[in-house]
Write an enzyme that holds these catalytic residues in place. Sequence first.
Site, PDB file in Angstrom:
ATOM      1  CG  ASP A  49       6.171  -4.407   8.230  1.00  0.00           C
ATOM      2  OD1 ASP A  49       6.729  -3.668   7.126  1.00  0.00           O
ATOM      3  OD2 ASP A  49       5.213  -4.832   6.996  1.00  0.00           O
ATOM      4  CE1 TYR A  54       0.886  -4.406   2.938  1.00  0.00           C
ATOM      5  CE2 TYR A  54       1.439  -4.370   5.224  1.00  0.00           C
ATOM      6  CZ  TYR A  54       2.147  -4.773   3.825  1.00  0.00           C
ATOM      7  OH  TYR A  54       3.296  -5.477   3.480  1.00  0.00           O
TER       8      TYR A  54
END
Length: 281
Positions: A49, A54
């Site tokens: 994931d 990010y």
Amino acid sequence: MNLSIASKVSIGEGVEMPMLGLGTFLSEPGEKTRKAVQWALEAGYRHVDTARIYGNEKDVGDGIRESGIPREHVFITTKVWNDDQGYDSTLKACEESLKKLGVDYIDLYLIHWPVPQKRLETWQALIRLREEGVVKAIGVSNFMVRHLEELLEYSPVIPAVNQIEISPFIQRKALVEYCRKRGIVVEAYSTLTRGQRLEDTRLLSMAKKYGRTPAQIALRWALQQGMVVIPKSVHRERILENASIFDFELADTDMEEIAGWDEHFSTLPPSWEPETSTQWD
Ligand SMILES: NC(=O)c1ccc[n+]([C@@H]2O[C@H](COP(=O)([O-])OP(=O)(O)OC[C@H]3O[C@@H](n4cnc5c(N)ncnc54)[C@H](OP(=O)(O)O)[C@@H]3O)[C@@H](O)[C@H]2O)c1
């Protein structure tokens, strides 16, 4: 309940999602993320994931390639970030995620947060991406009942997955029930409370009873409710520990006991908590 590290849940249209995935929020881009992904795949994880925000999609893609495991054997989730929401900008963001990951399709593409005024057109863009085949399944994240009601009224396409914060200390029972009734798979995040509640005395004593760690008890509790779990770690031992949850089972009485620990403890800043913050109205 016969669960194994290879267990998958069907999320519609022939797409199967492994119930254990590796989380990567705050996994440092570069070698840290690449190694974590490789260790996870070595340990038997087949699902990673990530998210555009990010900043480690490239390293997730590199880690998968360097593992030697064929791309089609690994389930990849990424998410459209808040600033990219809107129809055209979502299409563009997805293209950039594909490029960063170095893949020609994404298994699951999620709306990261229910951004007001944008989330419905973003959903339209996701529907188009799925029709084009560049994403195999589409879903949402941090959507509460009010957001799902709005979406289901607007669109006939039901999200395959809702990724939400769930731990023994924040259980969101009404939302989970709502999703279950509509066939939306619940994917639990921050199930380890980002390490903040792993010393809880009740959790510690349950861990002792089973000869397990608190992290394993929390993950197993979510799995036994049919949820997908995505614990994050960049440490090999913990990546292994978090996957060693398929050789024991919590008794019904202990599942019931944990059901009583719900206290809406969120790791999110109050202004982000999607149930109570008006930011997402
Ligand atoms: N959709 C969203 O808005 C959203 C929000 C949050 C998270 N997520 C996703 O869900 C994943 C998991 O959530 P999370 O990262 O917030 O939190 P988490 O998985 O609950 O906890 C991760 C933290 O716990 C530590 N840890 C890992 N395994 C451990 C163990 N066995 N014992 C003790 N500590 C352990 C990790 O440290 P080390 O890495 O140093 O080992 C890290 O600090 C994320 O990585 C991300 O992929 C999504």
